[in-house]
Write a protein that holds these residues in place. Structure first.
Motif, PDB file in Angstrom:
ATOM      1  N   GLY A   1       0.796  -1.234   0.000  1.00 56.23           N
ATOM      2  CA  GLY A   1       0.000   0.000   0.000  1.00 56.23           C
ATOM      3  C   GLY A   1       0.827   1.281   0.000  1.00 56.23           C
ATOM      4  O   GLY A   1       0.308   2.341   0.359  1.00 56.23           O
ATOM      5  N   LYS A   2       2.093   1.214  -0.414  1.00 55.82           N
ATOM      6  CA  LYS A   2       2.938   2.425  -0.416  1.00 55.82           C
ATOM      7  C   LYS A   2       2.375   3.494  -1.362  1.00 55.82           C
ATOM      8  O   LYS A   2       2.211   4.654  -0.985  1.00 55.82           O
ATOM      9  CB  LYS A   2       4.375   2.096  -0.865  1.00 55.82           C
ATOM     10  CG  LYS A   2       5.129   1.200   0.084  1.00 55.82           C
ATOM     11  CD  LYS A   2       6.545   0.925  -0.393  1.00 55.82           C
ATOM     12  CE  LYS A   2       6.601   0.074  -1.642  1.00 55.82           C
ATOM     13  NZ  LYS A   2       6.106  -1.299  -1.467  1.00 55.82           N
ATOM     14  N   THR A   3       2.094   3.079  -2.589  1.00 56.57           N
ATOM     15  CA  THR A   3       1.620   4.056  -3.577  1.00 56.57           C
ATOM     16  C   THR A   3       0.254   4.604  -3.179  1.00 56.57           C
ATOM     17  O   THR A   3       0.008   5.812  -3.252  1.00 56.57           O
ATOM     18  CB  THR A   3       1.583   3.386  -4.970  1.00 56.57           C
ATOM     19  OG1 THR A   3       2.915   2.942  -5.274  1.00 56.57           O
ATOM     20  CG2 THR A   3       1.115   4.343  -6.046  1.00 56.57           C
ATOM     21  N   THR A   4      -0.626   3.729  -2.716  1.00 58.42           N
ATOM     22  CA  THR A   4      -1.962   4.158  -2.282  1.00 58.42           C
ATOM     23  C   THR A   4      -1.841   5.148  -1.122  1.00 58.42           C
ATOM     24  O   THR A   4      -2.532   6.168  -1.083  1.00 58.42           O
ATOM     25  CB  THR A   4      -2.782   2.923  -1.849  1.00 58.42           C
ATOM     26  OG1 THR A   4      -2.729   1.960  -2.905  1.00 58.42           O
ATOM     27  CG2 THR A   4      -4.216   3.265  -1.539  1.00 58.42           C
TER      28      THR A   4
ATOM     29  N   PRO B   1      -8.452  -0.116   6.591  1.00 61.52           N
ATOM     30  CA  PRO B   1      -9.114  -1.387   6.272  1.00 61.52           C
ATOM     31  C   PRO B   1      -9.015  -1.736   4.780  1.00 61.52           C
ATOM     32  O   PRO B   1      -8.767  -0.859   3.948  1.00 61.52           O
ATOM     33  CB  PRO B   1     -10.575  -1.097   6.634  1.00 61.52           C
ATOM     34  CG  PRO B   1     -10.741   0.374   6.436  1.00 61.52           C
ATOM     35  CD  PRO B   1      -9.400   0.993   6.753  1.00 61.52           C
TER      36      PRO B   1
ATOM     37  N   ASP C   1     -10.621  -2.132   1.463  1.00 64.99           N
ATOM     38  CA  ASP C   1     -11.798  -1.452   0.936  1.00 64.99           C
ATOM     39  C   ASP C   1     -11.735  -1.586  -0.581  1.00 64.99           C
ATOM     40  O   ASP C   1     -10.828  -1.034  -1.215  1.00 64.99           O
ATOM     41  CB  ASP C   1     -11.728   0.033   1.363  1.00 64.99           C
ATOM     42  CG  ASP C   1     -12.911   0.856   0.883  1.00 64.99           C
ATOM     43  OD1 ASP C   1     -13.654   0.373   0.003  1.00 64.99           O
ATOM     44  OD2 ASP C   1     -13.075   1.984   1.382  1.00 64.99           O
TER      45      ASP C   1
ATOM     46  N   LEU D   1     -10.751   0.989  -3.098  1.00 65.20           N
ATOM     47  CA  LEU D   1      -9.367   1.457  -3.264  1.00 65.20           C
ATOM     48  C   LEU D   1      -8.567   0.570  -4.201  1.00 65.20           C
ATOM     49  O   LEU D   1      -7.393   0.836  -4.459  1.00 65.20           O
ATOM     50  CB  LEU D   1      -8.664   1.541  -1.917  1.00 65.20           C
ATOM     51  CG  LEU D   1      -8.674   2.903  -1.251  1.00 65.20           C
ATOM     52  CD1 LEU D   1      -7.558   2.987  -0.226  1.00 65.20           C
ATOM     53  CD2 LEU D   1      -8.509   4.047  -2.243  1.00 65.20           C
TER      54      LEU D   1
HETATM   55  N1  LIG Z   1      -6.978  -0.318   1.732  1.00 66.74           N
HETATM   56  C1  LIG Z   1      -7.010  -0.989   0.573  1.00 66.74           C
HETATM   57  N2  LIG Z   1      -8.089  -1.742   0.250  1.00 66.74           N
HETATM   58  C2  LIG Z   1      -8.107  -2.439  -0.910  1.00 66.74           C
HETATM   59  N3  LIG Z   1      -7.132  -2.447  -1.818  1.00 66.74           N
HETATM   60  C3  LIG Z   1      -6.031  -1.718  -1.562  1.00 66.74           C
HETATM   61  C4  LIG Z   1      -5.906  -0.946  -0.353  1.00 66.74           C
HETATM   62  N4  LIG Z   1      -4.690  -0.343  -0.366  1.00 66.74           N
HETATM   63  C5  LIG Z   1      -4.097  -0.718  -1.519  1.00 66.74           C
HETATM   64  N5  LIG Z   1      -4.891  -1.530  -2.243  1.00 66.74           N
HETATM   65  C6  LIG Z   1      -4.585  -2.190  -3.523  1.00 66.74           C
HETATM   66  O1  LIG Z   1      -3.516  -3.115  -3.275  1.00 66.74           O
HETATM   67  C7  LIG Z   1      -2.587  -3.120  -4.336  1.00 66.74           C
HETATM   68  C8  LIG Z   1      -1.202  -2.759  -3.813  1.00 66.74           C
HETATM   69  O2  LIG Z   1      -1.239  -1.417  -3.335  1.00 66.74           O
HETATM   70  P1  LIG Z   1      -0.084  -0.392  -3.697  1.00 66.74           P
HETATM   71  O3  LIG Z   1       0.201  -0.390  -5.155  1.00 66.74           O
HETATM   72  O4  LIG Z   1      -0.433   0.880  -3.053  1.00 66.74           O
HETATM   73  O5  LIG Z   1       1.123  -1.083  -2.936  1.00 66.74           O
HETATM   74  P2  LIG Z   1       2.685  -0.790  -3.085  1.00 66.74           P
HETATM   75  O6  LIG Z   1       3.281  -1.112  -1.761  1.00 66.74           O
HETATM   76  O7  LIG Z   1       2.904   0.554  -3.628  1.00 66.74           O
HETATM   77  O8  LIG Z   1       3.115  -1.873  -4.162  1.00 66.74           O
HETATM   78  P3  LIG Z   1       4.514  -1.965  -4.946  1.00 66.74           P
HETATM   79  O9  LIG Z   1       5.500  -2.534  -3.960  1.00 66.74           O
HETATM   80  O10 LIG Z   1       4.221  -2.898  -6.069  1.00 66.74           O
HETATM   81  O11 LIG Z   1       4.888  -0.576  -5.375  1.00 66.74           O
HETATM   82  C9  LIG Z   1      -3.127  -2.129  -5.367  1.00 66.74           C
HETATM   83  O12 LIG Z   1      -3.846  -2.838  -6.335  1.00 66.74           O
HETATM   84  C10 LIG Z   1      -4.050  -1.223  -4.562  1.00 66.74           C
HETATM   85  O13 LIG Z   1      -5.077  -0.691  -5.367  1.00 66.74           O
END
Ligand SMILES: Nc1ncnc2c1ncn2[C@@H]1O[C@H](COP(=O)(O)OP(=O)(O)OP(=O)(O)O)[C@@H](O)[C@H]1O
Ligand SMILES: [Mg+2]
Length: 261
Positions: free
Chosen positions: A14-17, A213, A215, A218
């Motif tokens: 979830g870093k990017t989110t 949570p 969701d 997202l």
């Molecule tokens: N709270 C949440 N509920 C549901 N899905 C989520 C949530 N947070 C993130 N996601 C989904 O989970 C996936 C991974 O999230 P994200 O890309 O933010 O992670 P990351 O740590 O940046 O990944 P990476 O290491 O590949 O850069 C994405 O598809 C994102 O849409």
């Protein structure tokens, strides 16, 4: 200007989110925010609708000789006061080049120090590897935010990331506060509840006492780069949790700044 690195050596936590949600939250509160995509996979860049082929101008230009000024790489998003800088897939080659070019670890800090005053907050979306880009981010950061998936296997990754932040703190004169954000929390599962409890036991008040949570709304991060009005249709549990998380981080910022004064 405050610089936050959003980092974890583990992928998909979830870093990017988190970068997008906190950036949006800060912009909604009136701050000028710059989001920098440091990940060669360019997830954030794609979320903003920028094609990665042909490569856009972006972070790579900060590592050129001579480097480009950050301001010339900044793009405006549809979210008021929230700007961004793109990543390029070629960033992956930087790790190889770094061996021959000492000093590359400070390229981002130097670019940001020349940029001071143009944004209130800079959020750095890190790649999931401890390489040159993450080192640049940690060297530039005033705070590390570690999104950590609330599941047992994520705890090793968290411990590693906290140790890395502590190492950076020891090797420089400034403190490096750490904020751990439990993410992707499913409160219906025992594994999720146990992981959350252990995170809090092992890392104390560096861990937020709440969690973002799971969701399904997202799953589509593009929602986070829509103009403010569009958010109304999407109140979303995770987005309101991110607002509370931002309150907690800002309270902790205020405390760190007070201690430093
Ligand atoms: N709270 C949440 N509920 C549901 N899905 C989520 C949530 N947070 C993130 N996601 C989904 O989970 C996936 C991974 O999230 P994200 O890309 O933010 O992670 P990351 O740590 O940046 O990944 P990476 O290491 O590949 O850069 C994405 O598809 C994102 O849409
Ligand atoms: Mg990412």
């Amino acid at each position: 200007m405050r610089v936050w690195a959003i980092a974890n050596q583990k992928g998909g936590v979830g870093k990017t989110t988190t970068t997008l949600a906190l950036g949006r939250g800060l912009a909604a509160r009136g701050s000028r925010v710059l989001l920098v995509d440091l990940d060669p996979h360019s997830s954030m860049t794609r979320t903003f609708g920028v094609p990665v082929e042909p490569a856009p101008e972006g972070v790579m230009e900060l590592f050129a000789t001579p480097p480009r000024e950050l301001a010339s790489l900044v793009r405006t998003s549809a979210v008021e006061r929230m700007d961004y800088v793109c990543a390029q897939t070629a960033l992956a080659t930087l790790e190889r080049r770094s061996a021959n070019q000492p000093g590359l670890g400070l390229a981002l800090s130097q670019a940001l120090s020349r940029h001071a005053g143009q944004h209130d907050y800079v959020l750095l979306d890190c790649p999931p590897t401890l390489g040159l880009l993450m080192i640049n981010a940690l060297a530039a950061a005033d705070r590390v935010i570690i999104p950590t998936q609330a599941e047992p296997l994520a705890l090793h990754g968290l411990a590693g990331m906290v140790r890395t932040a502590e190492m950076v703190e020891r090797s420089r004169r400034r403190p490096m506060p750490v904020s751990v954000l439990p993410t992707l929390y499913d409160r219906r599962t025992r594994a999720g509840q146990d992981a959350l409890k252990r995170m809090q036991e092992e890392h104390g008040d560096r861990v937020w006492d709440d969690a973002i949570p799971v969701d399904t709304r997202l799953c589509n991060t593009e929602l986070l780069v829509q103009p403010a009005g569009a958010e109304g249709a999407y109140p979303g549990r995770a987005l309101s949790a991110y607002r509370r998380a931002l309150d907690w981080i800002l309270a902790s910022e205020a405390q760190s700044l007070e201690q430093a004064a």
